[in-house]
Design a protein around this motif. Structure first.
Motif, PDB file in Angstrom:
ATOM      1  N   ALA A 182       3.839   5.575  -5.435  1.00 14.92           N
ATOM      2  CA  ALA A 182       3.772   5.654  -6.892  1.00 14.92           C
ATOM      3  C   ALA A 182       2.669   6.622  -7.321  1.00 14.92           C
ATOM      4  CB  ALA A 182       3.525   4.267  -7.479  1.00 14.92           C
ATOM      5  N   ALA A 183       1.524   6.541  -6.622  1.00 16.78           N
ATOM      6  CA  ALA A 183       0.412   7.437  -6.960  1.00 16.78           C
ATOM      7  C   ALA A 183       0.783   8.890  -6.687  1.00 16.78           C
ATOM      8  CB  ALA A 183      -0.826   7.041  -6.167  1.00 16.78           C
ATOM      9  N   MET A 184       1.474   9.130  -5.562  1.00 20.04           N
ATOM     10  CA  MET A 184       1.875  10.494  -5.225  1.00 20.04           C
ATOM     11  C   MET A 184       2.887  11.020  -6.232  1.00 20.04           C
ATOM     12  SD  MET A 184       2.103  10.382  -1.063  1.00 20.04           S
ATOM     13  CE  MET A 184       2.633  12.091  -0.975  1.00 20.04           C
ATOM     14  N   GLU A 185       3.800  10.149  -6.670  1.00 13.86           N
ATOM     15  CA  GLU A 185       4.785  10.569  -7.662  1.00 13.86           C
ATOM     16  C   GLU A 185       4.105  10.892  -8.988  1.00 13.86           C
ATOM     17  OE1 GLU A 185       8.454  11.470  -9.475  1.00 13.86           O
ATOM     18  OE2 GLU A 185       7.771  11.406  -7.395  1.00 13.86           O
ATOM     19  N   ALA A 186       3.133  10.029  -9.373  1.00 13.48           N
ATOM     20  CA  ALA A 186       2.391  10.292 -10.601  1.00 13.48           C
ATOM     21  C   ALA A 186       1.602  11.586 -10.477  1.00 13.48           C
ATOM     22  CB  ALA A 186       1.450   9.127 -10.911  1.00 13.48           C
ATOM     23  N   SER A 187       1.014  11.811  -9.286  1.00 12.24           N
ATOM     24  CA  SER A 187       0.261  13.041  -9.052  1.00 12.24           C
ATOM     25  C   SER A 187       1.181  14.254  -9.106  1.00 12.24           C
ATOM     26  CB  SER A 187      -0.444  12.966  -7.699  1.00 12.24           C
ATOM     27  OG  SER A 187      -1.114  14.162  -7.405  1.00 12.24           O
ATOM     28  N   LEU A 208       0.822  -1.204   0.000  1.00 13.20           N
ATOM     29  CA  LEU A 208       0.000   0.000   0.000  1.00 13.20           C
ATOM     30  C   LEU A 208       0.859   1.258   0.000  1.00 13.20           C
ATOM     31  CD1 LEU A 208      -2.821  -1.000   2.520  1.00 13.20           C
ATOM     32  CD2 LEU A 208      -3.044  -0.695   0.047  1.00 13.20           C
ATOM     33  N   VAL A 209       1.935   1.232   0.811  1.00 13.66           N
ATOM     34  CA  VAL A 209       2.834   2.388   0.860  1.00 13.66           C
ATOM     35  C   VAL A 209       3.501   2.604  -0.488  1.00 13.66           C
ATOM     36  CG1 VAL A 209       4.974   3.258   1.847  1.00 13.66           C
ATOM     37  CG2 VAL A 209       3.238   2.248   3.334  1.00 13.66           C
ATOM     38  N   GLU A 210       3.919   1.485  -1.115  1.00 12.09           N
ATOM     39  CA  GLU A 210       4.558   1.587  -2.420  1.00 12.09           C
ATOM     40  C   GLU A 210       3.575   2.129  -3.455  1.00 12.09           C
ATOM     41  OE1 GLU A 210       6.936  -1.249  -5.646  1.00 12.09           O
ATOM     42  OE2 GLU A 210       6.358  -2.025  -3.686  1.00 12.09           O
TER      43      GLU A 210
END
Length: 334
Positions: free
Chosen positions: A139-144, A133-135
């Protein structure tokens, strides 16, 4: 493999952060993940309470005391650096005991500190799910973040385009209407040069709009070359330009800048097999930084001075004086 060996191998898979203690509390075996916390291999042979500081329950100082807290949650940390916080539970086993440990809420720090991955935890450990979940969140935060950067870049580009004259690359009237009121509000002194081309319509009519565009680009370069980085150069109409000389109110300096502009604008511009030639008339208004000044009045003063230059034969400059306000408006297209 004997029964004890089978147990050790099983525990290493099911509880990779456990330790086996002998009858006096000495560590005789450590699970593979716990061993990673001691890369120098100095865990085996230490007494459990010498390797780990037990914060709760309080008052535990011997193997006998440890056995008395069997089944209770232990709050402890490594004595060696980094002093990672751990949770544990102890159960007697043979003449000694087995203590199963975990990172608790310090798991993310531990994963980074000891370079752990999913293989360092039991397959059924919820820690693995949390790490996934953290990964995924990372990844989602980096994409955002990247999307926000692109959106911000697009926004800046759109704003820049909205405030830019596409032909000359100068600021446009919208930009000037945004900048001037703020300079006046901040009581920033400046000189304002209103530049209008003479005979530009003749170039358009006789040689075409492509020739006219080339002349406008030539004038834009002259104005940029006559200004500094913190000055403002804008094309505010077909053949009208405004140059804001930031921090300069000296009439002689503004006059010399105007003379240079007039001289350079008059240089013939080659177009195909002919030359395009225009001149420039300049009206100068000065804002001394007084509070409550009007942008509209400032522009009107520059227009009045520009009209005076046109009236005086063009290709000249005029500094605004109050008596020019009686001259009245005039359309200034050649």
């Amino acid at each position: 493999m004997d029964q004890n060996g089978d147990l050790v191998a099983t525990m290493d898979v099911l509880c990779p952060m456990h330790v086996h203690l002998d009858c006096v509390g000495r560590i005789v075996h450590a699970g593979p993940t716990l061993a990673k916390l001691y890369p120098d291999g100095d865990l085996i042979g230490q007494r459990f309470l010498e390797a780990f500081e037990l914060n709760r329950p309080h008052g535990v100082s011997s193997m006998e005391c440890l056995l008395q807290v069997q089944g209770k949650k232990l709050h402890l940390k490594k004595r060696s650096d980094p002093q990672t916080g751990l949770k544990g539970v102890l159960m007697p086993h043979g003449d000694g005991a087995i203590v199963n440990l975990s990172f608790g809420i310090s798991i993310l720090d531990a994963v980074r500190e000891y370079e752990l991955n999913a293989r360092d935890f039991a397959a059924t450990d919820l820690t693995i799910e949390m790490l996934y979940l953290v990964e995924a969140k990372s990844a989602a935060m980096e994409a955002s973040r990247k999307l926000n950067q692109r959106l911000q870049g697009a926004k800046i580009a759109a704003e820049e385009q909205a405030y830019t004259d596409t032909l000359t690359g100068l600021k446009n009237r919208r930009a000037l209407d945004y900048i001037l009121p703020r300079m006046v509000e901040e009581t920033t002194p400046f000189g304002l040069l209103h530049v209008d081309l003479d005979f530009f319509k003749e170039v358009n009519d006789t040689k075409g709009h492509a020739a006219g565009d080339l002349v406008l680009q030539h004038v834009a370069k002259v104005l940029v070359d006559s200004s500094r980085d913190d000055d403002v150069v804008a094309r505010v109409g077909g053949d009208e330009f405004v140059l804001v000389i930031n921090g300069t109110t000296d009439a002689d300096v503004l006059g010399r800048i105007s003379q240079r502009i007039i001289k350079e604008v008059e240089r013939p511009v080659p177009y195909k097999d002919s030359l395009c030639q225009v001149s420039a008339s300049v009206g100068i208004a000065i804002h001394t930084g007084e509070v409550g000044a009007s942008v509209d009045q400032l522009m009107a003063d520059a227009d009045a001075a520009l009209y005076a230059s046109k009236h005086d034969g063009r290709a000249t400059f005029t500094l605004f004086t109050p008596d020019l306000r009686d001259s009245g408006p005039l359309a200034l297209h050649s």
